[in-house]
Design an enzyme around this catalytic site. Sequence first.
Site, PDB file in Angstrom:
ATOM      1  N   GLU A  64      10.415   0.618  10.219  1.00 14.63           N
ATOM      2  CA  GLU A  64      11.396   1.679  10.036  1.00 14.63           C
ATOM      3  C   GLU A  64      10.640   2.981  10.279  1.00 14.63           C
ATOM      4  O   GLU A  64       9.818   3.399   9.469  1.00 14.63           O
ATOM      5  CB  GLU A  64      12.008   1.641   8.640  1.00 14.63           C
ATOM      6  CG  GLU A  64      13.334   2.384   8.535  1.00 14.63           C
ATOM      7  CD  GLU A  64      13.181   3.878   8.325  1.00 14.63           C
ATOM      8  OE1 GLU A  64      13.286   4.627   9.338  1.00 14.63           O
ATOM      9  OE2 GLU A  64      12.969   4.299   7.198  1.00 14.63           O
ATOM     10  N   LYS A  96       0.843  -1.192   0.000  1.00 13.52           N
ATOM     11  CA  LYS A  96       0.000   0.000   0.000  1.00 13.52           C
ATOM     12  C   LYS A  96       0.880   1.245   0.000  1.00 13.52           C
ATOM     13  O   LYS A  96       1.642   1.479   0.932  1.00 13.52           O
ATOM     14  CB  LYS A  96      -0.912   0.047   1.233  1.00 13.52           C
ATOM     15  CG  LYS A  96      -1.973   1.158   1.135  1.00 13.52           C
ATOM     16  CD  LYS A  96      -2.666   1.420   2.444  1.00 13.52           C
ATOM     17  CE  LYS A  96      -1.928   2.417   3.303  1.00 13.52           C
ATOM     18  NZ  LYS A  96      -1.890   3.798   2.725  1.00 13.52           N
ATOM     19  N   CYS A 137      13.958  10.490   7.452  1.00 14.49           N
ATOM     20  CA  CYS A 137      14.159  10.068   8.850  1.00 14.49           C
ATOM     21  C   CYS A 137      15.614  10.191   9.291  1.00 14.49           C
ATOM     22  O   CYS A 137      15.896  10.212  10.489  1.00 14.49           O
ATOM     23  CB  CYS A 137      13.684   8.630   9.038  1.00 14.49           C
ATOM     24  SG  CYS A 137      11.920   8.412   8.756  1.00 14.49           S
ATOM     25  N   GLU A 172      10.382  14.966  16.154  1.00 14.91           N
ATOM     26  CA  GLU A 172      10.760  15.008  14.741  1.00 14.91           C
ATOM     27  C   GLU A 172       9.949  16.077  14.007  1.00 14.91           C
ATOM     28  O   GLU A 172       8.726  16.033  13.990  1.00 14.91           O
ATOM     29  CB  GLU A 172      10.528  13.641  14.106  1.00 14.91           C
ATOM     30  CG  GLU A 172      10.996  13.541  12.674  1.00 14.91           C
ATOM     31  CD  GLU A 172      10.859  12.133  12.117  1.00 14.91           C
ATOM     32  OE1 GLU A 172      11.718  11.726  11.321  1.00 14.91           O
ATOM     33  OE2 GLU A 172       9.889  11.435  12.477  1.00 14.91           O
TER      34      GLU A 172
END
Length: 479
Positions: free
Chosen positions: A251, A178, A285, A381
Amino acid sequence: MSTELRRLRNYIDGEFRDAADGRTTDVVNPATGEAYATAPLSGQADVDAAMAAAAAAFPAWRDLVPAERQKALLKIADAFEERAEELIAAEVENTGKPIGLTRSEEIPPMVDQIRFFAGAARMLEGRGAGEYMEGLTSFVRREPIGVCAQVAPWNYPMMMAVWKFAPALAAGNTVVLKPSDTTPASTALMADIIGSIVPKGVFNVVCGDRDTGRLMVEHETPAMASITGSVRAGMSVAESASKDLKRVHLELGGKAPVVVFEDTDIPKAVAGISEAGYFNAGQDCTAATRVLVHESVHDEFVSALAKAASEIKTGQPDDEDVLYGPLNNPNQLKQVSGFIERLPAHAKVEAGGHRVGDKGYFYAPTVVSGLKQDDEIIQQEVFGPVITVQSFRDEDQAVEWANGVEYALASSVWTKDHGRAMRMSKRLDFGCVWINTHIPLVAEMPHGGFKKSGYGKDLSGYGFEDYTRIKHVMTSLDM
């Protein structure tokens, strides 16, 4: 005057299909803020169909000799090269990324990574057979896991799809993938390419939102769920997968520390760090966005970084002078803007700190100094073109602050002192430590983190092994 939107479709069991109930969602080009396509908003019936197709295709794909799976992956890599311009166009419409950088920085590594896993398909090794009990020989088989439910993110839609399907298919698994609901276009094109090479049902694409992803993870068919995304999404996947003990590969987010010591070549460090922090609008990331600088060179570094930021351009994909394009969606623009709006009084915006233009979701390259370790922008983040700078006094404090976040994906150390670099590489609690560079990745080396950055590895032989299971076989010699 309205423009008809292009229709993207799911790819299930070797054919393109609309969602069973006909639901769709608009897909927006973030460089313009305008819709250019519709994609299926898939539900239970679509997920059921894709899982059934993958399950039916699994035995034959599993039982192919590795050389045949290798041939298929090599054909996929060749086809990606041949149709590179189509893939670039789809990805640029997906993301608003610069055309030239997408061509030079994404297509070559993607193709190389597929070819790496094509070779890995023929390197499934276990322990050598041996007699560990008298009269009995033992050996180990490495086998594919089965159907893999995979969810890719919107920051690198093409490349993250490769990181997922290539090792899975190489190991003999089948896939239901997806893409993000904001970036399905390049994945739909990949389905067209891959579907012409592998048997039907081996590779399936289901478009949709987070509910679609949840249906995939909770489905009884897949033996493994793999996601690249936020910490929140990863925790949700892990919780859902625990209900029937699926394997999980995560991840997730990052908050990479960049530790700059006093002996560093400041101009070189600034050039490398600014590129690694602002590339892809900081939507990475591993981005170099949390800089820790020794107090003796702090002011010099901040001044140089702010100057570099002021010279970096963001803009439309066809502008050859831009380093990065827009943020991916209006929610992301709101998130990045919110971090700057909520800065504490002791923080100082040295460069940027504002939206660029009123068309699309562009944000200026930003530098923020004067920050404390417990500030929100240090701990959370941002996922945007924002680099923060803190001043440290010694190596111990640098390590304490670098490790003092919940993420543990990537980091870097900038110093001419080899001994110090080796000490820091040991002490930094991150899945990757770069020395005097930041962000290069190669197919042969693992990528993945610790703590809330997730578990499991992408790329490398370690990433390949994540898509296999180990079986012990013991046979009697007395027959």
